[in-house]
Scaffold this motif. Sequence first.
Motif, mmCIF file in Angstrom:
data_model
loop_
_atom_site.group_PDB
_atom_site.id
_atom_site.type_symbol
_atom_site.label_atom_id
_atom_site.label_comp_id
_atom_site.label_asym_id
_atom_site.label_seq_id
_atom_site.Cartn_x
_atom_site.Cartn_y
_atom_site.Cartn_z
ATOM 1 N N THR A 18 17.067 -2.022 12.730
ATOM 2 C CA THR A 18 16.584 -1.156 11.653
ATOM 3 C C THR A 18 16.182 -1.973 10.434
ATOM 4 N N THR A 19 17.002 -2.933 10.061
ATOM 5 C CA THR A 19 16.672 -3.730 8.873
ATOM 6 C C THR A 19 15.452 -4.620 9.110
ATOM 7 N N ALA A 20 15.067 -4.831 10.344
ATOM 8 C CA ALA A 20 13.876 -5.640 10.637
ATOM 9 C C ALA A 20 12.609 -5.015 10.053
ATOM 10 N N PHE A 21 12.607 -3.715 9.798
ATOM 11 C CA PHE A 21 11.434 -3.037 9.245
ATOM 12 C C PHE A 21 11.334 -3.172 7.723
ATOM 13 N N ILE A 22 12.408 -3.504 7.072
ATOM 14 C CA ILE A 22 12.414 -3.564 5.606
ATOM 15 C C ILE A 22 11.435 -4.601 5.060
ATOM 16 N N PRO A 23 11.392 -5.836 5.559
ATOM 17 C CA PRO A 23 10.431 -6.797 5.000
ATOM 18 C C PRO A 23 8.975 -6.332 5.111
ATOM 19 N N GLN A 24 8.607 -5.710 6.233
ATOM 20 C CA GLN A 24 7.228 -5.236 6.392
ATOM 21 C C GLN A 24 6.928 -4.093 5.428
ATOM 22 N N ALA A 25 7.859 -3.168 5.292
ATOM 23 C CA ALA A 25 7.663 -2.048 4.363
ATOM 24 C C ALA A 25 7.539 -2.567 2.925
ATOM 25 N N TRP A 26 8.416 -3.485 2.548
ATOM 26 C CA TRP A 26 8.390 -4.048 1.200
ATOM 27 C C TRP A 26 7.091 -4.807 0.930
ATOM 28 N N LEU A 27 6.681 -5.646 1.863
ATOM 29 C CA LEU A 27 5.472 -6.449 1.695
ATOM 30 C C LEU A 27 4.227 -5.560 1.586
ATOM 31 N N THR A 28 4.139 -4.562 2.438
ATOM 32 C CA THR A 28 2.986 -3.659 2.408
ATOM 33 C C THR A 28 2.938 -2.884 1.101
ATOM 34 N N TRP A 29 4.076 -2.410 0.657
ATOM 35 C CA TRP A 29 4.132 -1.647 -0.599
ATOM 36 C C TRP A 29 3.807 -2.541 -1.796
ATOM 37 N N ARG A 30 4.357 -3.737 -1.798
ATOM 38 C CA ARG A 30 4.147 -4.648 -2.921
ATOM 39 C C ARG A 30 2.698 -5.108 -3.018
ATOM 40 N N ARG A 31 2.085 -5.430 -1.869
ATOM 41 C CA ARG A 31 0.705 -5.928 -1.874
ATOM 42 C C ARG A 31 -0.340 -4.818 -1.904
ATOM 43 N N LYS A 32 0.075 -3.602 -1.572
ATOM 44 C CA LYS A 32 -0.848 -2.457 -1.505
ATOM 45 C C LYS A 32 -1.990 -2.751 -0.530
ATOM 46 N N ARG A 33 -1.642 -3.444 0.553
ATOM 47 C CA ARG A 33 -2.605 -3.778 1.608
ATOM 48 C C ARG A 33 -1.922 -3.632 2.954
ATOM 49 N N ALA A 34 -2.691 -3.183 3.945
ATOM 50 C CA ALA A 34 -2.114 -2.997 5.277
ATOM 51 C C ALA A 34 -3.091 -3.385 6.376
#
Length: 86
Positions: A18-34
């Motif tokens: 479950t915690t493996a998804f946190i870095p991707q969610a954080w990075l996408t939100w912070r960069r506003k790019r996907a």
Amino acid sequence: MTILNADVVGYFAACMTTTAFIPQAWLTWRRKRAEGISLGMYIILVSGVFLWMVYGILLMAWPIIIANSITLGLSTFILAMKLIYK
């Protein structure tokens, strides 16, 4: 292995996956790019995680229910950001 020990292993595995998804969610939100995220993969993933959660509910298996509820939230968040930021 007792049921209690099996649950401990289940909770530990749930925390790790479950915690493996946190870095991707954080990075996408912070960069506003996907742009690097696959829309098809996340649609299938969210659907599968939802079904795992239902399966856990049917079995009353709390490690499965808790882990997949949190993972569903995180993966749905990433999917939403993919749809918003493309």
